[in-house]
Design an enzyme around this catalytic site. Sequence first.
Site, PDB file in Angstrom:
ATOM      1  N   ARG A 261       0.851  -1.193   0.000  1.00 44.56           N
ATOM      2  CA  ARG A 261       0.000   0.000   0.000  1.00 44.56           C
ATOM      3  C   ARG A 261       0.881   1.235   0.000  1.00 44.56           C
ATOM      4  NH1 ARG A 261      -4.745  -1.958   4.302  1.00 44.56           N
ATOM      5  NH2 ARG A 261      -5.335  -3.790   3.070  1.00 44.56           N
ATOM      6  N   ARG A 276       2.158   1.527  10.224  1.00 47.47           N
ATOM      7  CA  ARG A 276       1.660   1.939   8.901  1.00 47.47           C
ATOM      8  C   ARG A 276       2.835   1.890   7.931  1.00 47.47           C
ATOM      9  NH1 ARG A 276      -2.894   5.254   7.600  1.00 47.47           N
ATOM     10  NH2 ARG A 276      -3.073   5.881   9.780  1.00 47.47           N
ATOM     11  N   GLU A 348      -6.790  -0.447  14.553  1.00 50.93           N
ATOM     12  CA  GLU A 348      -7.326  -1.561  13.765  1.00 50.93           C
ATOM     13  C   GLU A 348      -6.329  -2.718  13.654  1.00 50.93           C
ATOM     14  OE1 GLU A 348      -8.076  -2.736   9.146  1.00 50.93           O
ATOM     15  OE2 GLU A 348      -8.284  -0.609   9.664  1.00 50.93           O
ATOM     16  N   SER A 351     -10.259  -6.597   9.958  1.00 47.81           N
ATOM     17  CA  SER A 351     -11.400  -5.996   9.280  1.00 47.81           C
ATOM     18  C   SER A 351     -12.105  -7.091   8.509  1.00 47.81           C
ATOM     19  CB  SER A 351     -10.925  -4.889   8.327  1.00 47.81           C
ATOM     20  OG  SER A 351     -12.020  -4.258   7.698  1.00 47.81           O
ATOM     21  N   ARG A 393       0.904  -6.067  11.374  1.00 52.76           N
ATOM     22  CA  ARG A 393       0.567  -5.027  12.351  1.00 52.76           C
ATOM     23  C   ARG A 393       0.286  -5.604  13.733  1.00 52.76           C
ATOM     24  NH1 ARG A 393      -3.872  -0.181  11.675  1.00 52.76           N
ATOM     25  NH2 ARG A 393      -2.351   0.541  10.165  1.00 52.76           N
TER      26      ARG A 393
END
Length: 429
Positions: A261, A276, A348, A351, A393
């Site tokens: 990403r 991140r 988070e 998800s 993460r």
Amino acid sequence: MIDTKDLIEHPEKYRASQRARQEDESLVDLVISAQQTRNEAIARFESLRAEQKAFGKQVAQASGEEKDRLLAEVKDLSQRVKTAEAASNEAEETFRTLQRRVPNPIHDGVPPGGEDDFDVLRTEGTPRDFAAEGFTPKDHLELAESLGAVDMERGAKTSGARFYFLQGVGARLELAMMQMGMDQALAAGFTPMITPTLVRPETMQGTGFDVEHDDEIYRLERDDLYLTGTSEVAIAGYHADEILDLADGPSRIAGWSTCYRREAGSHGKDTRGILRVHQFNKLEMFVYCSAEDSTAEHDRLLAWEEQMLAKMELPYRVVDIAAGDLGMSAARKFDCEGWVPSQETYRELTSTSDCTTFQARRLNIRERRTADDGAKAGTRPVATLNGTLATTRWLVAILENHQQADGSVRVPEALRPYLGGQEVLEPIR
């Protein structure tokens, strides 16, 4: 894409969804108008083409002056057919473009609004009181560096900002977590899959990503391929243009892949550590099922995610994501956010999204339906769902929540067999 017939029959449902998503509800009326224009253009073209065919038969049977007159009329009619065909094609393209702009209509009960308007459904576990234990918690990067688990400096030297090396116990910890997740998925009947991380534009678009305007996506222009941010993309494309047999229930796949990403727009946010980053590994659950089973399957995916978080002994909360933060494909999304002690907030970790038939319509994935008497009853789009079972993460939450005063980290009991029985990670520097 959306079911246009449903939109035309229930336009207010789609307008309400657009309002909840904080998007333009007039798009619904544009689609309806474009559909009518398209149908009228197709009807005119087909009528003129039928007239042209009939004229052709008359010309073949005519002779002399009558034939000359008919040939002149045929020439004029032929031009009108070409004009009508061009108008029909243009109307079709306009309709398809508008149709693809409409997001999946949200489920009843999804909170309206944007990123900060989610609903907290429940909180599980209690964050540790480090003050009562007599020490201030370190953040995950300080812990990881003392354990020899991560090297951010050389990651940046090699690849740039937001890249890193997992090494030593850091690499082992991620592999252990991912393998534990895969074992849980296998026990639940998932088929393991290691997926491609480069996909064609039609696969990326079919999953619901906007390849023209999504700044999060890496593109290899020379090859016209895209790096995926989740194995969901490749797995969704796996059955494109196919008819599935779901008579025995949902088809469940556990996809293990590296993900990419760009993190566009996140300058200055979470620049420290691995919260991140541009590249990470993820174990993703993906499900094909009948449309009427998707809500129950969504609950199952959430339960499997929570099962993994419980094994990691992490405090977390479950949130119902607001409509404006769902993305194009999801009709509902639940996130599990783990407690991060150094930030004193939830972030988070997982998800899970119910995409109903939206992706399947774009990718032409259908299931064969059988009537009660055993006769074939045609096909219809399947539903697709996805959910995170483990990702890089998670190391942030594991290290911070299980740290001890001396800088060591306690290994969650369920994870120990995957680390050779190791109970504590000791600092090496």
